[in-house]
Design a protein around this motif. Sequence first.
Motif, mmCIF file in Angstrom:
data_model
loop_
_atom_site.group_PDB
_atom_site.id
_atom_site.type_symbol
_atom_site.label_atom_id
_atom_site.label_comp_id
_atom_site.label_asym_id
_atom_site.label_seq_id
_atom_site.Cartn_x
_atom_site.Cartn_y
_atom_site.Cartn_z
ATOM 1 N N ASP A 43 -12.292 10.807 -14.532
ATOM 2 C CA ASP A 43 -10.323 11.718 -13.659
ATOM 3 C C ASP A 43 -9.834 13.191 -14.234
ATOM 4 O O ASP A 43 -8.930 13.848 -12.843
ATOM 5 C CB ASP A 43 -8.993 11.025 -14.310
ATOM 6 C CG ASP A 43 -9.311 9.400 -13.651
ATOM 7 O OD1 ASP A 43 -10.361 9.684 -12.705
ATOM 8 O OD2 ASP A 43 -8.853 8.779 -14.122
ATOM 9 N N THR A 44 -10.460 13.480 -15.381
ATOM 10 C CA THR A 44 -10.098 15.280 -15.703
ATOM 11 C C THR A 44 -10.737 16.190 -14.958
ATOM 12 O O THR A 44 -10.088 16.802 -14.578
ATOM 13 C CB THR A 44 -10.093 15.330 -17.119
ATOM 14 O OG1 THR A 44 -8.688 14.476 -17.690
ATOM 15 C CG2 THR A 44 -9.603 16.872 -17.523
ATOM 16 N N LEU A 45 -12.419 15.970 -14.881
ATOM 17 C CA LEU A 45 -13.249 16.944 -14.262
ATOM 18 C C LEU A 45 -13.130 16.802 -12.804
ATOM 19 O O LEU A 45 -12.982 18.244 -11.997
ATOM 20 C CB LEU A 45 -14.293 16.461 -15.002
ATOM 21 C CG LEU A 45 -15.761 17.632 -15.008
ATOM 22 C CD1 LEU A 45 -15.612 18.541 -15.197
ATOM 23 C CD2 LEU A 45 -17.091 17.106 -14.995
ATOM 24 N N LYS A 46 -13.043 15.684 -12.227
ATOM 25 C CA LYS A 46 -13.336 15.800 -10.681
ATOM 26 C C LYS A 46 -14.681 16.584 -9.471
ATOM 27 O O LYS A 46 -14.145 16.948 -9.727
ATOM 28 C CB LYS A 46 -11.709 16.119 -10.148
ATOM 29 C CG LYS A 46 -10.488 15.251 -10.368
ATOM 30 C CD LYS A 46 -9.838 16.010 -9.746
ATOM 31 C CE LYS A 46 -8.041 15.033 -9.476
ATOM 32 N NZ LYS A 46 -7.611 14.872 -10.742
ATOM 33 N N ARG A 51 -20.421 20.596 -5.693
ATOM 34 C CA ARG A 51 -19.728 22.013 -5.861
ATOM 35 C C ARG A 51 -20.464 22.569 -7.169
ATOM 36 O O ARG A 51 -21.862 22.101 -7.649
ATOM 37 C CB ARG A 51 -18.916 20.534 -7.148
ATOM 38 C CG ARG A 51 -17.720 21.301 -8.017
ATOM 39 C CD ARG A 51 -16.266 20.474 -7.964
ATOM 40 N NE ARG A 51 -15.007 21.885 -7.596
ATOM 41 C CZ ARG A 51 -13.718 20.829 -8.895
ATOM 42 N NH1 ARG A 51 -14.282 19.798 -8.689
ATOM 43 N NH2 ARG A 51 -13.281 21.728 -8.818
ATOM 44 N N THR A 52 -20.898 23.842 -7.349
ATOM 45 C CA THR A 52 -21.736 24.321 -8.631
ATOM 46 C C THR A 52 -20.616 23.948 -9.950
ATOM 47 O O THR A 52 -20.068 23.710 -10.371
ATOM 48 C CB THR A 52 -21.106 26.081 -8.681
ATOM 49 O OG1 THR A 52 -21.271 26.400 -7.064
ATOM 50 C CG2 THR A 52 -21.602 26.430 -9.602
ATOM 51 N N ALA A 53 -22.127 23.724 -11.345
ATOM 52 C CA ALA A 53 -21.279 22.874 -12.264
ATOM 53 C C ALA A 53 -21.988 23.759 -13.180
ATOM 54 O O ALA A 53 -23.495 24.086 -12.844
ATOM 55 C CB ALA A 53 -21.866 20.684 -12.323
ATOM 56 N N ASP A 67 -16.993 25.109 -11.305
ATOM 57 C CA ASP A 67 -16.030 25.784 -10.654
ATOM 58 C C ASP A 67 -15.011 24.896 -10.305
ATOM 59 O O ASP A 67 -14.392 23.397 -10.364
ATOM 60 C CB ASP A 67 -16.718 26.364 -9.382
ATOM 61 C CG ASP A 67 -16.831 25.294 -8.104
ATOM 62 O OD1 ASP A 67 -16.456 24.569 -8.076
ATOM 63 O OD2 ASP A 67 -17.187 25.991 -6.965
ATOM 64 N N SER A 68 -13.333 25.853 -10.176
ATOM 65 C CA SER A 68 -12.263 25.410 -9.817
ATOM 66 C C SER A 68 -11.660 24.900 -8.313
ATOM 67 O O SER A 68 -11.269 24.015 -8.160
ATOM 68 C CB SER A 68 -11.238 26.518 -9.205
ATOM 69 O OG SER A 68 -11.596 27.483 -8.642
#
Length: 70
Positions: A43-46, A51-53, A67-68
């Motif tokens: 829930d925090t990281l989503k 998406r880039t990781a 990434d944001s």
Amino acid sequence: MADFSLPKGIIKSVTSGMEETEVVILLPEGKELVTVFSNNNFDTLKPEEGRTAYAFVSDGRVMLLTDSGN
């Protein structure tokens, strides 16, 4: 096990269960890194597919950064 950084990857899949979420990261060489963490952390990281990781692995533990999303 020594600490090491992994190169930038792309989130290939995210599978949520009752208490944990599995994230598969596709690395540049075609290899995959699979990590499982609690849904509270999810829930925090989503993390989202595509998406880039970035991952940092130390003694069998994985720290996942994304990434944001902007």
